[in-house]
Design a protein around this motif. Sequence first.
Motif, PDB file in Angstrom:
ATOM      1  N   GLY A  42      29.141 -14.093  36.953  1.00 29.77           N
ATOM      2  CA  GLY A  42      28.971 -13.880  38.383  1.00 29.77           C
ATOM      3  C   GLY A  42      27.750 -13.077  38.786  1.00 29.77           C
ATOM      4  O   GLY A  42      27.627 -12.681  39.935  1.00 29.77           O
ATOM      5  N   LYS A  43      26.844 -12.823  37.860  1.00 27.31           N
ATOM      6  CA  LYS A  43      25.638 -12.063  38.182  1.00 27.31           C
ATOM      7  C   LYS A  43      24.684 -12.929  38.998  1.00 27.31           C
ATOM      8  O   LYS A  43      24.507 -14.111  38.732  1.00 27.31           O
ATOM      9  N   VAL A  44      24.033 -12.312  39.989  1.00 21.38           N
ATOM     10  CA  VAL A  44      23.100 -13.027  40.865  1.00 21.38           C
ATOM     11  C   VAL A  44      21.714 -12.434  40.657  1.00 21.38           C
ATOM     12  O   VAL A  44      21.548 -11.217  40.584  1.00 21.38           O
ATOM     13  N   VAL A  45      20.691 -13.305  40.554  1.00 17.37           N
ATOM     14  CA  VAL A  45      19.311 -12.847  40.443  1.00 17.37           C
ATOM     15  C   VAL A  45      18.447 -13.592  41.449  1.00 17.37           C
ATOM     16  O   VAL A  45      18.718 -14.739  41.800  1.00 17.37           O
ATOM     17  N   THR A  46      17.423 -12.921  41.934  1.00 18.53           N
ATOM     18  CA  THR A  46      16.428 -13.524  42.810  1.00 18.53           C
ATOM     19  C   THR A  46      15.225 -13.875  41.945  1.00 18.53           C
ATOM     20  O   THR A  46      14.705 -13.023  41.229  1.00 18.53           O
ATOM     21  N   ALA A  71      16.225  -2.272  42.683  1.00 21.85           N
ATOM     22  CA  ALA A  71      17.018  -2.986  41.684  1.00 21.85           C
ATOM     23  C   ALA A  71      16.190  -3.156  40.415  1.00 21.85           C
ATOM     24  O   ALA A  71      14.977  -2.976  40.421  1.00 21.85           O
ATOM     25  N   GLY A  72      16.871  -3.544  39.360  1.00 27.17           N
ATOM     26  CA  GLY A  72      16.193  -3.828  38.103  1.00 27.17           C
ATOM     27  C   GLY A  72      15.602  -5.224  38.126  1.00 27.17           C
ATOM     28  O   GLY A  72      15.852  -6.010  39.041  1.00 27.17           O
ATOM     29  N   ILE A  80       9.391 -14.015  37.744  1.00 27.06           N
ATOM     30  CA  ILE A  80       9.892 -12.681  38.040  1.00 27.06           C
ATOM     31  C   ILE A  80      11.357 -12.806  38.421  1.00 27.06           C
ATOM     32  O   ILE A  80      11.707 -13.618  39.270  1.00 27.06           O
ATOM     33  N   GLU A  81      12.204 -12.008  37.776  1.00 30.17           N
ATOM     34  CA  GLU A  81      13.634 -11.986  38.087  1.00 30.17           C
ATOM     35  C   GLU A  81      13.995 -10.603  38.588  1.00 30.17           C
ATOM     36  O   GLU A  81      13.717  -9.607  37.929  1.00 30.17           O
ATOM     37  N   ILE A  82      14.610 -10.549  39.765  1.00 26.83           N
ATOM     38  CA  ILE A  82      15.088  -9.297  40.343  1.00 26.83           C
ATOM     39  C   ILE A  82      16.607  -9.374  40.394  1.00 26.83           C
ATOM     40  O   ILE A  82      17.158 -10.356  40.895  1.00 26.83           O
TER      41      ILE A  82
END
Length: 103
Positions: A42-46, A71-72, A80-82
């Motif tokens: 369920g983790k969400v990344v931009t 955020a990390g 790029i992943e945020i």
Amino acid sequence: RPPQCERCGELEETCQCPPEVTQRTPPEKQTARLSVEKRKKGKVVTLVVGLSPEGNDLPELLTRLKGTCGAGGTLKDGEIEIQGKHLDRVRETLQKIGYRVKG
């Protein structure tokens, strides 16, 4: 055989040549594509994709986006992943820098 400078032929230790300047592509000529992806557990990344690693300082941009979003994040394969859903903040930051943004 010790390494020599390709420009002047001197040994690299004694070479006085200035460092080569890397060509940066202006942000106005680049388009960043934004998306949100759901990962395991369920983790969400931009995600920010579409920026070439050769024409940008992606580690510096990553640091700026992480600070803006609080955020990390990481840099993987030129993307790029945020961590988290931060589309609006990332879009706003990239537009301030001068990038065109889609998504």
